[in-house]
Design a protein around this motif. Structure first.
Motif, PDB file in Angstrom:
ATOM      1  N   ILE A  79       0.878  -1.180   0.000  1.00  0.00           N
ATOM      2  CA  ILE A  79       0.000   0.000   0.000  1.00  0.00           C
ATOM      3  C   ILE A  79       0.907   1.220   0.000  1.00  0.00           C
ATOM      4  O   ILE A  79       1.868   1.282   0.773  1.00  0.00           O
ATOM      5  N   SER A  80       0.599   2.194  -0.866  1.00  0.00           N
ATOM      6  CA  SER A  80       1.415   3.415  -0.860  1.00  0.00           C
ATOM      7  C   SER A  80       0.495   4.625  -0.967  1.00  0.00           C
ATOM      8  O   SER A  80      -0.671   4.480  -1.349  1.00  0.00           O
ATOM      9  N   PRO A  81       1.017   5.822  -0.643  1.00  0.00           N
ATOM     10  CA  PRO A  81       0.168   7.018  -0.708  1.00  0.00           C
ATOM     11  C   PRO A  81      -0.487   7.201  -2.074  1.00  0.00           C
ATOM     12  O   PRO A  81      -1.561   7.775  -2.187  1.00  0.00           O
TER      13      PRO A  81
ATOM     14  N   ASN B 223      12.233   9.990   6.465  1.00  0.00           N
ATOM     15  CA  ASN B 223      11.901   8.689   7.068  1.00  0.00           C
ATOM     16  C   ASN B 223      10.910   7.889   6.230  1.00  0.00           C
ATOM     17  O   ASN B 223      10.553   6.763   6.594  1.00  0.00           O
ATOM     18  N   SER B 224      10.433   8.472   5.130  1.00  0.00           N
ATOM     19  CA  SER B 224       9.471   7.770   4.273  1.00  0.00           C
ATOM     20  C   SER B 224      10.127   6.529   3.676  1.00  0.00           C
ATOM     21  O   SER B 224      11.359   6.395   3.703  1.00  0.00           O
ATOM     22  N   VAL B 225       9.311   5.661   3.109  1.00  0.00           N
ATOM     23  CA  VAL B 225       9.866   4.454   2.482  1.00  0.00           C
ATOM     24  C   VAL B 225      10.812   4.864   1.351  1.00  0.00           C
ATOM     25  O   VAL B 225      11.929   4.355   1.245  1.00  0.00           O
TER      26      VAL B 225
ATOM     27  N   ILE C 175       8.803  14.704  -5.805  1.00  0.00           N
ATOM     28  CA  ILE C 175       8.085  13.554  -6.380  1.00  0.00           C
ATOM     29  C   ILE C 175       6.626  13.598  -5.950  1.00  0.00           C
ATOM     30  O   ILE C 175       5.840  12.748  -6.357  1.00  0.00           O
ATOM     31  N   ALA C 176       6.281  14.569  -5.099  1.00  0.00           N
ATOM     32  CA  ALA C 176       4.945  14.548  -4.493  1.00  0.00           C
ATOM     33  C   ALA C 176       4.107  15.784  -4.801  1.00  0.00           C
ATOM     34  O   ALA C 176       2.908  15.799  -4.512  1.00  0.00           O
ATOM     35  N   LEU C 177       4.717  16.828  -5.334  1.00  0.00           N
ATOM     36  CA  LEU C 177       3.995  18.060  -5.680  1.00  0.00           C
ATOM     37  C   LEU C 177       4.241  18.303  -7.162  1.00  0.00           C
ATOM     38  O   LEU C 177       5.378  18.442  -7.587  1.00  0.00           O
TER      39      LEU C 177
ATOM     40  N   PHE D  90       9.107  18.771 -10.951  1.00  0.00           N
ATOM     41  CA  PHE D  90       8.466  17.534 -10.500  1.00  0.00           C
ATOM     42  C   PHE D  90       9.068  16.400 -11.329  1.00  0.00           C
ATOM     43  O   PHE D  90       9.247  16.557 -12.543  1.00  0.00           O
ATOM     44  N   VAL D  91       9.420  15.304 -10.688  1.00  0.00           N
ATOM     45  CA  VAL D  91       9.928  14.152 -11.446  1.00  0.00           C
ATOM     46  C   VAL D  91       9.101  12.926 -11.096  1.00  0.00           C
ATOM     47  O   VAL D  91       8.523  12.841 -10.011  1.00  0.00           O
ATOM     48  N   HIS D  92       9.025  11.995 -12.043  1.00  0.00           N
ATOM     49  CA  HIS D  92       8.325  10.746 -11.731  1.00  0.00           C
ATOM     50  C   HIS D  92       9.129   9.557 -12.215  1.00  0.00           C
ATOM     51  O   HIS D  92      10.017   9.674 -13.064  1.00  0.00           O
TER      52      HIS D  92
ATOM     53  N   GLY E 268       7.786   2.183   7.394  1.00  0.00           N
ATOM     54  CA  GLY E 268       7.965   1.095   6.434  1.00  0.00           C
ATOM     55  C   GLY E 268       6.677   0.892   5.656  1.00  0.00           C
ATOM     56  O   GLY E 268       5.664   1.522   5.930  1.00  0.00           O
ATOM     57  N   ARG E 269       6.748   0.017   4.652  1.00  0.00           N
ATOM     58  CA  ARG E 269       5.603  -0.214   3.779  1.00  0.00           C
ATOM     59  C   ARG E 269       4.543  -1.055   4.492  1.00  0.00           C
ATOM     60  O   ARG E 269       4.882  -2.061   5.129  1.00  0.00           O
ATOM     61  N   VAL E 270       3.302  -0.645   4.439  1.00  0.00           N
ATOM     62  CA  VAL E 270       2.189  -1.472   4.932  1.00  0.00           C
ATOM     63  C   VAL E 270       1.835  -2.448   3.809  1.00  0.00           C
ATOM     64  O   VAL E 270       1.765  -2.058   2.633  1.00  0.00           O
TER      65      VAL E 270
HETATM   66  N1  NAP Z   1       6.610  10.895  -8.592  1.00  0.00           N
HETATM   67  C1  NAP Z   1       6.588   9.558  -8.543  1.00  0.00           C
HETATM   68  O1  NAP Z   1       6.956   8.858  -9.522  1.00  0.00           O
HETATM   69  C2  NAP Z   1       6.136   8.876  -7.304  1.00  0.00           C
HETATM   70  C3  NAP Z   1       6.145   7.473  -7.220  1.00  0.00           C
HETATM   71  C4  NAP Z   1       5.771   6.868  -6.024  1.00  0.00           C
HETATM   72  C5  NAP Z   1       5.361   7.660  -4.959  1.00  0.00           C
HETATM   73  N2  NAP Z   1       5.315   9.015  -5.081  1.00  0.00           N
HETATM   74  C6  NAP Z   1       4.909   9.875  -3.961  1.00  0.00           C
HETATM   75  O2  NAP Z   1       6.006   9.941  -3.068  1.00  0.00           O
HETATM   76  C7  NAP Z   1       5.536  10.271  -1.762  1.00  0.00           C
HETATM   77  C8  NAP Z   1       6.231   9.397  -0.719  1.00  0.00           C
HETATM   78  O3  NAP Z   1       5.870   8.054  -0.880  1.00  0.00           O
HETATM   79  P1  NAP Z   1       6.282   6.984   0.232  1.00  0.00           P
HETATM   80  O4  NAP Z   1       5.690   5.703  -0.181  1.00  0.00           O
HETATM   81  O5  NAP Z   1       7.729   7.060   0.532  1.00  0.00           O
HETATM   82  O6  NAP Z   1       5.442   7.562   1.460  1.00  0.00           O
HETATM   83  P2  NAP Z   1       5.479   7.264   3.021  1.00  0.00           P
HETATM   84  O7  NAP Z   1       6.448   6.192   3.353  1.00  0.00           O
HETATM   85  O8  NAP Z   1       4.062   7.111   3.456  1.00  0.00           O
HETATM   86  O9  NAP Z   1       6.046   8.639   3.638  1.00  0.00           O
HETATM   87  C9  NAP Z   1       5.378   9.852   3.589  1.00  0.00           C
HETATM   88  C10 NAP Z   1       6.302  10.912   4.184  1.00  0.00           C
HETATM   89  O10 NAP Z   1       5.664  12.184   4.163  1.00  0.00           O
HETATM   90  C11 NAP Z   1       5.732  12.761   5.481  1.00  0.00           C
HETATM   91  N3  NAP Z   1       4.553  13.609   5.692  1.00  0.00           N
HETATM   92  C12 NAP Z   1       3.270  13.299   5.383  1.00  0.00           C
HETATM   93  N4  NAP Z   1       2.466  14.314   5.729  1.00  0.00           N
HETATM   94  C13 NAP Z   1       3.255  15.278   6.257  1.00  0.00           C
HETATM   95  C14 NAP Z   1       3.025  16.573   6.790  1.00  0.00           C
HETATM   96  N5  NAP Z   1       1.790  17.085   6.837  1.00  0.00           N
HETATM   97  N6  NAP Z   1       4.094  17.264   7.254  1.00  0.00           N
HETATM   98  C15 NAP Z   1       5.346  16.758   7.201  1.00  0.00           C
HETATM   99  N7  NAP Z   1       5.627  15.543   6.710  1.00  0.00           N
HETATM  100  C16 NAP Z   1       4.600  14.811   6.246  1.00  0.00           C
HETATM  101  C17 NAP Z   1       5.729  11.575   6.400  1.00  0.00           C
HETATM  102  O11 NAP Z   1       6.222  11.956   7.682  1.00  0.00           O
HETATM  103  P3  NAP Z   1       5.783  11.094   9.015  1.00  0.00           P
HETATM  104  O12 NAP Z   1       6.084   9.664   8.715  1.00  0.00           O
HETATM  105  O13 NAP Z   1       6.618  11.679  10.085  1.00  0.00           O
HETATM  106  O14 NAP Z   1       4.318  11.344   9.178  1.00  0.00           O
HETATM  107  C18 NAP Z   1       6.670  10.637   5.645  1.00  0.00           C
HETATM  108  O15 NAP Z   1       8.000  11.017   5.858  1.00  0.00           O
HETATM  109  C19 NAP Z   1       4.016  10.087  -1.814  1.00  0.00           C
HETATM  110  O16 NAP Z   1       3.422  11.368  -1.905  1.00  0.00           O
HETATM  111  C20 NAP Z   1       3.790   9.307  -3.096  1.00  0.00           C
HETATM  112  O17 NAP Z   1       2.514   9.565  -3.670  1.00  0.00           O
HETATM  113  C21 NAP Z   1       5.704   9.635  -6.225  1.00  0.00           C
END
Ligand code: NAP
Length: 299
Positions: free
Chosen positions: A39-41, A150-152, A229-231, A242-244, A291-293
């Motif tokens: 599961i991912s955001p 600390n994100s995945v 990668i998120a905005l 922004f990169v993907h 970590g990843r759920v």
């Molecule tokens: N561009 C691409 O190709 C691509 C591909 C995959 C994923 N993504 C995006 O990359 C991002 C990260 O993915 P992930 O799987 O690594 O996510 P994740 O493990 O769930 O980590 C999310 C991170 O964001 C932080 N965060 C969330 N809300 C926050 C807030 N309001 N203030 C400060 N920090 C906050 C979390 O901090 P805490 O843990 O301390 O809450 C955590 O460090 C996601 O947005 C995902 O959609 C982009």
């Protein structure tokens, strides 16, 4: 067979667990009995959009998920017969949250070495981390700042930066500091408010996607390059892209090899049964990243 479908844009609670027909094996196909799914955001972002267009609505229903692991249970006559009974990581843009997935593209399926668990391979999030590492490698900036370190994806990127000689400034929330230190003892994490004095140029790798956070960092740092990668857009920031993740089969093969050799470590949080997929997504969304759920079909 059990399948998780998105039929609307009402968010996590709008998901449906339903029975669908098992895919029929084709000559070019491999049928995989799925075991573990991440599961991912990105999941809950795709599931909620109150302003979804008719075009987006037309793409529903869809099976959720992009990658997962399982075991090959039957092999079409044009495919390598030795795949039978092998555990694999499978990528499928048409969805993977189904008891059975049909793979017809050999580049989207990777046999797993015996020492790589289904959970580790399912949790693999290295493609986007690798994309960020390319940006760092191309940058001449003197300092590396990572939001949501600390994100995945952040911790995977930091594993890839083990040989980086430039200073790295991981930005985390206060709640995630102890976890980050446990994972990366050689680095000192900061909260946004602590902003250490950083002299010289910087590249900011943004994993959080909050414009206010990036605006603050832009003021604290000297004209930073900002790579998110998120905005997707930030017209008010001066030097922003922004990169993907560009999918690349050879890189996936390399990541699995690195998992097997211990050069990459998968980050795994809780594992939920498939029946609790909504609970699992809520848990991932509403708790700090540890970590990843994962979700399991539990065979
Ligand atoms: N561009 C691409 O190709 C691509 C591909 C995959 C994923 N993504 C995006 O990359 C991002 C990260 O993915 P992930 O799987 O690594 O996510 P994740 O493990 O769930 O980590 C999310 C991170 O964001 C932080 N965060 C969330 N809300 C926050 C807030 N309001 N203030 C400060 N920090 C906050 C979390 O901090 P805490 O843990 O301390 O809450 C955590 O460090 C996601 O947005 C995902 O959609 C982009």
């Amino acid at each position: 067979m059990k399948t998780v479908l998105q039929t609307n844009f009402n968010g996590i609670d709008g998901l449906t667990i339903t029975d669908t027909a098992k895919p029929v094996l084709t000559d070019n196909g491999v049928l995989i009995k799925m075991a573990v799914l991440p599961i991912s955001p990105t999941d809950w972002k795709l599931e909620s959009d109150t302003h979804a267009t008719d075009e987006q609505q037309d793409k529903l229903p869809r099976i959720i998920g992009f990658q997962g692991t399982g075991t090959v249970v039957s092999v079409g006559k044009n495919r390598d017969q030795s795949l039978l009974d092998q555990r694999v990581l499978v990528i499928n843009p048409a969805g993977v949250y189904s008891e059975f997935v049909l793979n017809e593209n050999p580049d989207w399926m990777y046999p797993l070495p015996a020492n790589v668990s289904d959970e580790s391979a399912a949790a693999l999030s290295a493609g986007t981390a690798w994309t960020l590492k390319q940006q760092i490698d191309q940058s001449k900036a003197a300092n590396i700042v990572i939001t949501g370190a600390n994100s995945v994806i952040g911790l995977t990127l930091l594993q890839m930066l083990a040989d980086e000689s430039r200073p790295i400034y991981p930005i985390v929330t206060a709640a995630s500091k102890p976890y980050f230190i446990e994972q990366m003892p050689r680095l000192t994490p900061y909260t946004l408010d602590e902003h250490p004095t950083i002299s010289g140029s910087s590249i900011v790798l943004d994993i959080v996607g909050r414009l206010d956070m990036l605006t603050t960092l832009e003021k604290q740092l000297s004209q930073p390059e900002i790579v998110s990668i998120a905005l997707m857009q930030a017209p008010t920031l001066n030097n922003f892209i922004f990169v993907h993740d560009e999918f690349n089969a050879d890189r996936y093969r390399l990541f699995i090899k690195q998992l097997s050799e211990g050069k990459l470590t998968a980050l795994i949080n809780r594992i939920f049964p498939i029946e609790q997929v909504k609970k699992a997504q809520h848990f991932a969304k509403e708790t700090h990243s540890r970590g990843r759920v994962l979700v399991t079909f539990g065979h």
